[in-house]
Write an enzyme that holds these catalytic residues in place. Structure first.
Site, PDB file in Angstrom:
ATOM      1  CE  LYS A   1      -6.415   8.723   8.161  1.00  0.00           C
ATOM      2  NZ  LYS A   1      -7.005   7.568   8.870  1.00  0.00           N
TER       3      LYS A   1
ATOM      4  NE  ARG B   1     -10.533  -1.385   3.876  1.00  0.00           N
ATOM      5  CZ  ARG B   1     -11.067  -1.597   5.092  1.00  0.00           C
ATOM      6  NH1 ARG B   1     -12.177  -2.306   5.223  1.00  0.00           N
ATOM      7  NH2 ARG B   1     -10.487  -1.100   6.167  1.00  0.00           N
TER       8      ARG B   1
ATOM      9  CE  LYS C   1      -3.130   2.584   3.110  1.00  0.00           C
ATOM     10  NZ  LYS C   1      -3.996   2.535   4.309  1.00  0.00           N
TER      11      LYS C   1
ATOM     12  CG  ASP D   1      -1.722   5.198   4.931  1.00  0.00           C
ATOM     13  OD1 ASP D   1      -1.576   4.202   5.651  1.00  0.00           O
ATOM     14  OD2 ASP D   1      -2.804   5.496   4.381  1.00  0.00           O
TER      15      ASP D   1
ATOM     16  CG  ASP E   1      -5.338   7.830   4.719  1.00  0.00           C
ATOM     17  OD1 ASP E   1      -6.276   8.451   4.159  1.00  0.00           O
ATOM     18  OD2 ASP E   1      -5.517   6.810   5.423  1.00  0.00           O
TER      19      ASP E   1
ATOM     20  CG  ASP F   1      -9.714   7.393   6.763  1.00  0.00           C
ATOM     21  OD1 ASP F   1      -8.622   7.360   6.158  1.00  0.00           O
ATOM     22  OD2 ASP F   1      -9.810   7.559   7.991  1.00  0.00           O
TER      23      ASP F   1
ATOM     24  CD  GLU G   1      -6.513   5.197   2.532  1.00  0.00           C
ATOM     25  OE1 GLU G   1      -7.499   5.353   3.276  1.00  0.00           O
ATOM     26  OE2 GLU G   1      -5.387   4.900   2.965  1.00  0.00           O
TER      27      GLU G   1
HETATM   28  N1  BES Z   1      -4.062   4.494   6.965  1.00  0.00           N
HETATM   29  C1  BES Z   1      -5.181   4.214   7.778  1.00  0.00           C
HETATM   30  C2  BES Z   1      -4.890   3.204   8.873  1.00  0.00           C
HETATM   31  C3  BES Z   1      -3.928   3.609   9.960  1.00  0.00           C
HETATM   32  C4  BES Z   1      -4.395   4.161  11.126  1.00  0.00           C
HETATM   33  C5  BES Z   1      -2.572   3.399   9.827  1.00  0.00           C
HETATM   34  C6  BES Z   1      -3.517   4.501  12.135  1.00  0.00           C
HETATM   35  C7  BES Z   1      -1.696   3.740  10.827  1.00  0.00           C
HETATM   36  C8  BES Z   1      -2.177   4.286  11.986  1.00  0.00           C
HETATM   37  C9  BES Z   1      -6.313   3.643   6.942  1.00  0.00           C
HETATM   38  O1  BES Z   1      -6.386   4.054   5.631  1.00  0.00           O
HETATM   39  C10 BES Z   1      -7.594   4.025   7.593  1.00  0.00           C
HETATM   40  O2  BES Z   1      -7.855   5.183   7.727  1.00  0.00           O
HETATM   41  N2  BES Z   1      -8.378   3.040   7.982  1.00  0.00           N
HETATM   42  C11 BES Z   1      -9.615   3.257   8.633  1.00  0.00           C
HETATM   43  C12 BES Z   1     -10.570   2.245   8.082  1.00  0.00           C
HETATM   44  C13 BES Z   1     -12.003   2.461   8.479  1.00  0.00           C
HETATM   45  C14 BES Z   1     -12.544   3.729   7.882  1.00  0.00           C
HETATM   46  C15 BES Z   1     -12.788   1.277   7.995  1.00  0.00           C
HETATM   47  C16 BES Z   1      -9.447   3.063  10.122  1.00  0.00           C
HETATM   48  O3  BES Z   1      -8.694   2.156  10.526  1.00  0.00           O
HETATM   49  O4  BES Z   1     -10.035   3.814  10.889  1.00  0.00           O
HETATM   50 ZN    ZN Z   2      -4.566   4.678   4.816  1.00  0.00          ZN
HETATM   51 ZN    ZN Z   3      -7.473   5.908   5.415  1.00  0.00          ZN
END
Ligand code: BES
Ligand code: ZN
Ligand code: ZN
Length: 507
Positions: free
Chosen positions: A280, A354, A268, A291, A273, A350, A352
């Site tokens: 966020k 996947r 990824k 990210d 992000d 968010d 994104e």
């Molecule tokens: N890049 C983030 C995940 C992340 C969070 C990495 C904290 C490192 C530290 C990812 O893209 C994300 O925002 N995921 C969301 C998914 C949710 C919206 C289903 C999350 O984990 O809140």
């Molecule tokens: Zn992310």
């Molecule tokens: Zn994200």
């Protein structure tokens, strides 16, 4: 930093500082461990006296420096912690603590007395590799944007002494191999640490081209036009809100053995992000230049495989895009068609990672028919909640691959913890209007619903997913709990464990 083995005596006075390891003493009045008698001799009894007074205990990360009475430099003793837990990880941490303590202390050359780190239980090759790991990774700093820096150690030596004389050739080979791997880990950290204004998707593609040039690897960069042609709707949707267009980057290493298997390593590469339209909060955004850690690790892994001439063929795939809110961003409610024709209902922009991985996984499976696919991604906050900052989640539908990765995890010291993937999670990612949805109604098991989503783009190929959201980077607030060889910023987590897997196979 240069690093070498030397069969001479560590205490002969040829380095600025000689470093020796010592295990933790018990409660009883035990004498100074036999292994350190030589140090005590050179110090004219100072060490035994300090030991007796309980000033030196051998506790984890304990660092004590003595000046030699003969004026030939210093001796640093570093604690390895309890004898019962004396393993490669204890050596890594001790050496990282030692090298950090030496920063700004006028030590240019440092020598490690192998016998004191191997102790009675550790194979000398394992101890040698671990000394290099701790020292080189612990000394790392990201200096690109700093105008001043304190001088650190420039040259490391593992002193074998007479007890390892017969193993010299094997230990030299092991150390050279380890240093080659560590050089790539450091190179990877440097790229992951670049801020998002510099490390755009195109810049990551450029890094890949450079690796290709240096190691003679084939590099393919699919730009936004090509991605359109190939119907890579996931990358185009996620990258649509940024002026820096997305890239799918493929780097191929042909392998060292004719009959070797082909392993695809997919990462990824979200250069920033923000969450996109599902933006966020500020506090959750400040680390999001990291990210892209998965994609950079994938590039690091193929670079290390080439540098070490490992047997398997390796196809690294980097799914690069920047996730920003703007008038051209993808939105919640959109339906995206990906490379292999499968559709995604976007419920949260968010989630994104996947969405871009859907294209990358579909593409590599279709074009290269790899024997195994391993993906690395800072995919979910849920991973950090579940496993903390030092351990990555491993999800795999293939027993052999999972076992191989867990074995490599034990060897390399990058912790993985396997989590289950069941029909419960698969049900949750089904969409009412598309094939899958990127966000579930029931917000449970976030690591595993994300895994179920990815699995649907891999199909029958043996596959393992590493969610590295926790261990990919260290922040000032998590540093306290991270090993001392994971300094603030990028850790390049995944490069060591996956490269070790490619080297040792299913050991
Ligand atoms: N890049 C983030 C995940 C992340 C969070 C990495 C904290 C490192 C530290 C990812 O893209 C994300 O925002 N995921 C969301 C998914 C949710 C919206 C289903 C999350 O984990 O809140
Ligand atoms: Zn992310
Ligand atoms: Zn994200």
């Amino acid at each position: 930093m240069k690093f070498a083995v030397d069969r001479r005596d560590a205490l002969a006075g040829s380095v600025d500082i000689a470093v020796s390891g010592l295990t933790e003493r018990g409660e009883k009045d035990e004498p100074l461990p036999r292994l350190l008698v030589k140090e005590d001799e050179v110090l004219g009894g100072l060490l035994a006296a300090a030991w007796k007074r309980r000033e030196v205990k051998g506790r984890k990360a304990e660092v004590t420096t003595f000046h030699r009475p003969d004026g030939r430099g210093r001796i640093l003793l570093v604690g390895l912690g309890p004898k019962a837990n004396h393993d490669a990880e204890a050596v890594r941490r001790a050496c990282a603590s030692a090298v950090k303590a030496l920063k700004g202390k006028g030590a240019r050359t440092v020598g490690f007395r192998l016998a004191t780190f191997a102790g009675e239980s550790l194979a000398s090759e394992i101890a040698t590799r671990a000394i290099a790991d701790g020292t080189l990774l612990g000394a790392y700093e990201f200096l690109r944007y700093r105008s001043t820096a304190e001088a650190g150690v420039e040259e490391g030596t593992v002193f074998l002494g007479p007890e390892h004389g017969r193993e010299e050739a094997a230990l030299r080979r092991a150390l050279d191999q380890e240093v080659t791997l560590l050089e790539t880990v450091i190179w990877t950290r440097d790229i992951v640490n670049l801020p998002a204004d510099t490390a755009t998707p195109e810049r990551l593609a450029e890094e890949a081209r450079q690796v290709g040039k240096e190691y003679g690897l084939k590099v393919t960069v699919l730009d936004e036009k090509k991605l359109e042609e190939l119907h890579c709707g996931g990358l185009l949707a996620v990258g649509g809100g940024s002026v820096h267009p997305p890239r799918l980057v493929i780097v191929e290493y042909g392998g060292g053995a004719r009959s070797g298997k082909t392993v695809a390593v997919v990462g990824k590469g979200i250069t920033f992000d923000s969450g996109g339209i599902s933006i966020k909060p500020a506090a959750s955004m400040q680390d999001m230049k990291f990210d892209k850690a998965g994609a950079c690790a994938a590039l690091g892994i193929v670079r290390a495989a080439a540098a070490l001439k490992l047997p398997p063929k390796v196809i690294a795939v980097m799914a690069c895009a920047e996730n920003l809110p703007s008038g051209t961003s993808y939105r919640p409610g959109d339906v995206v068609r990906t490379y292999n024709g499968k559709t995604i209902e976007v419920l949260n922009t968010d989630a994104e990672g996947r969405v871009v991985l859907a294209d990358a996984l579909g593409y590599v499976v279709d074009k290269y028919h790899p024997d195994e696919v391993i993906d690395l991604a800072t995919l979910t906050g849920a991973e950090v909640v579940a496993l903390g900052d030092d351990t990555a989640a491993l999800i795999s539908t293939d027993e052999k691959l999972a076992k191989g990765l867990l074995g490599a995890s034990a060897t390399s010291g990058e912790p993985l913890w396997r989590m289950p993937l069941t029909d419960f999670h698969r049900e949750l990612v089904k969409s009412d209007i598309a094939d899958v949805r990127n966000h579930t109604e029931l917000t449970v098991a976030g690591v595993l619903t994300a895994s179920a989503f990815l699995e649907s783009f891999v199909g029958k190929t043996a596959w393992a997913h590493l969610d590295i959201a926790g261990p990919a980077y260290t922040t000032p607030s998590t540093r306290k709990w991270q090993p001392p060889y994971q300094p603030i910023g990028a850790t390049a987590f995944g490069v060591r464990v996956v490269t070790t897997y490619l080297r040792d196979g299913t050991a």
